[in-house]
Design a protein around this motif. Sequence first.
Motif, mmCIF file in Angstrom:
data_model
loop_
_atom_site.group_PDB
_atom_site.id
_atom_site.type_symbol
_atom_site.label_atom_id
_atom_site.label_comp_id
_atom_site.label_asym_id
_atom_site.label_seq_id
_atom_site.Cartn_x
_atom_site.Cartn_y
_atom_site.Cartn_z
ATOM 1 N N ASN A 194 32.446 52.849 53.492
ATOM 2 C CA ASN A 194 31.512 52.723 52.368
ATOM 3 C C ASN A 194 31.715 51.360 51.729
ATOM 4 O OD1 ASN A 194 30.068 52.896 49.976
ATOM 5 N ND2 ASN A 194 30.814 54.923 49.428
ATOM 6 N N ASP A 195 30.686 50.521 51.745
ATOM 7 C CA ASP A 195 30.846 49.161 51.215
ATOM 8 C C ASP A 195 30.351 48.994 49.779
ATOM 9 O OD1 ASP A 195 28.107 49.218 51.498
ATOM 10 O OD2 ASP A 195 27.980 47.453 52.790
ATOM 11 N N GLU A 196 30.049 50.121 49.116
ATOM 12 C CA GLU A 196 29.609 50.020 47.721
ATOM 13 C C GLU A 196 30.789 49.619 46.831
ATOM 14 O OE1 GLU A 196 26.771 52.496 44.711
ATOM 15 O OE2 GLU A 196 28.415 53.613 45.621
ATOM 16 N N VAL A 197 30.526 48.710 45.892
ATOM 17 C CA VAL A 197 31.571 48.265 44.972
ATOM 18 C C VAL A 197 31.062 48.328 43.535
ATOM 19 C CG1 VAL A 197 32.644 46.719 46.661
ATOM 20 C CG2 VAL A 197 30.865 45.830 45.124
ATOM 21 N N TYR A 198 32.012 48.314 42.600
ATOM 22 C CA TYR A 198 31.671 48.205 41.191
ATOM 23 C C TYR A 198 32.596 47.185 40.555
ATOM 24 C CZ TYR A 198 35.672 51.336 40.330
ATOM 25 O OH TYR A 198 36.928 51.899 40.292
ATOM 26 N N ILE A 199 32.285 46.786 39.338
ATOM 27 C CA ILE A 199 33.023 45.699 38.688
ATOM 28 C C ILE A 199 33.544 46.149 37.337
ATOM 29 C CG2 ILE A 199 32.813 43.376 37.696
ATOM 30 C CD1 ILE A 199 30.732 42.746 39.804
ATOM 31 N N GLU A 200 34.779 45.736 37.039
ATOM 32 C CA GLU A 200 35.381 46.021 35.742
ATOM 33 C C GLU A 200 36.050 44.768 35.191
ATOM 34 O OE1 GLU A 200 36.655 50.717 36.146
ATOM 35 O OE2 GLU A 200 38.168 49.157 36.472
ATOM 36 N N LYS A 201 36.192 44.742 33.880
ATOM 37 C CA LYS A 201 36.973 43.695 33.243
ATOM 38 C C LYS A 201 38.403 43.778 33.773
ATOM 39 C CE LYS A 201 37.960 40.540 30.073
ATOM 40 N NZ LYS A 201 37.447 39.172 30.168
ATOM 41 N N TYR A 202 38.987 42.635 34.120
ATOM 42 C CA TYR A 202 40.362 42.607 34.618
ATOM 43 C C TYR A 202 41.298 42.309 33.462
ATOM 44 C CZ TYR A 202 44.377 41.363 37.535
ATOM 45 O OH TYR A 202 45.622 41.309 38.125
ATOM 46 N N LEU A 203 42.104 43.300 33.137
ATOM 47 C CA LEU A 203 43.062 43.139 32.049
ATOM 48 C C LEU A 203 44.260 42.343 32.548
ATOM 49 C CD1 LEU A 203 42.886 46.786 30.646
ATOM 50 C CD2 LEU A 203 41.578 44.787 29.929
ATOM 51 N N THR A 204 44.729 41.396 31.756
ATOM 52 C CA THR A 204 45.729 40.440 32.255
ATOM 53 C C THR A 204 47.169 40.936 32.192
ATOM 54 O OG1 THR A 204 45.738 39.374 30.078
ATOM 55 C CG2 THR A 204 44.272 38.452 31.749
ATOM 56 N N THR A 205 47.518 41.738 31.178
ATOM 57 C CA THR A 205 48.919 42.185 31.064
ATOM 58 C C THR A 205 49.010 43.683 30.757
ATOM 59 O OG1 THR A 205 48.968 41.561 28.715
ATOM 60 C CG2 THR A 205 49.767 39.932 30.307
#
Length: 449
Positions: A194-205
């Motif tokens: 399954n090549d479906e993706v989603y995006i989220e904010k990347y938290l740094t720490t």
Amino acid sequence: MFDKILIANRGEIALRVIRACREMGIKSVAVHSTADSDAMHVRMADEAICIGPASGTESYLNIASIIAACEVTGAQAIHPGYGFLSENAKFVQIVEDHDLTFIGPTADHIRIMGDKITAKETISALGVPCVPGSAGGVPSLAEAKRIGAEIGYPVIIKATAGGGGKGMKVAQTAADMESAFQTARAEGKSNFGNDEVYIEKYLTTPRHIEIQVFGDGKGNAVHLGERDCSLQRRHQKVFEEAPGPTITAEERAKIGKICADAVANINYIGAGTIEFLYENGEFYFIEMNTRLQVEHPVTESIFGVDLVREQIRVAEGLPMSFTQDDLEINGHSIEVRINAERLPNFAPCPGMITHFHAPGGLGVRMDSALYDGYSIPPYYDSLIGKLIVHGRDRQEALSRLNRALGELIVDGIDTTIPLFSQLLQEDDIHSGNYNIHWLEKWLEATYGA
């Protein structure tokens, strides 16, 4: 009451379930591949049946063979452990269609939580806080760039069917988006179909905090506090503890109630874990695991409960043996995962165990299927044991862990035991001052790996 339960798994988790069955007066059936004919779970179960060749695909993932094993042995229920078929909704449906009981959630709940987008939508509607990100799947690079600009970089692109760190790529800036987006899609396709993706904010720490929940399938649920699983390598947990060293009692009560209410509202049955990233006092939902976790012993240690026994009870239709008011934290517990791997590159290291000695003493538990002369097969996960300690407080637990590691002997192969002895010399480990990136940075600084 079940008379006989089949365990659709191997290794230490199969032993864990067998022990619970024995204490409850229930017969156990072990299934095994040809490579596991001399495994400890085969020796300890009341019955054992071979279900296929060494390959996991042809044995532990072979649904038809597992159902046939139930029919041959007369087992009435199946405990999946973790991994393999434990979160396979198709398997659960087939189990139910054969008038057998699956000791775990329903097929619908596994299906909902198995898809990261659907899980996020469901859990958000139930009042659980989520990471800012796309509302659903992201169909194109252009849309990915638009979302990245909207929520701000860095962002993380995740395969909707992903897990175990596969199909996850970070874009630090807009310039990184194309490569990260295409790579995450390709990994999702190759690993999960399954090549479906989603995006989220990347938290740094952030820290990785997970809440253990348990439901009876009838609208009642509790939480059993949190576990901190922030020490990870390539998104794989190696060191887990409960309670979390940075979580306050007020935070625990608040997020715990939110999670318990959420699973109660969907009539969830059995054990489940709602995982979060935690940063600056805020919790952000990652995913829900609809099974028993590898690290469940630390929760059992501080609450004095048997989660496997409880899974079996509610699967039989019995009520939970405790309420939220009954659950009080007692002390601190830590688990380290012992893998058959060669440092510093963590290369798998199967082979014969020439000598095995488990540590003991007050507050020490070793969950393992090792014994002298056992040959670890090369076909499965490299986890060979879990060392769990319990103390009156975190510092006592750390001291007890250090002592127990010194007693633990696994000769004949390389293991990750030395890694934990080294980590216990670090001030950040003793102070609890680390996040999900700490271990990889430490490994790079220590080993260049």
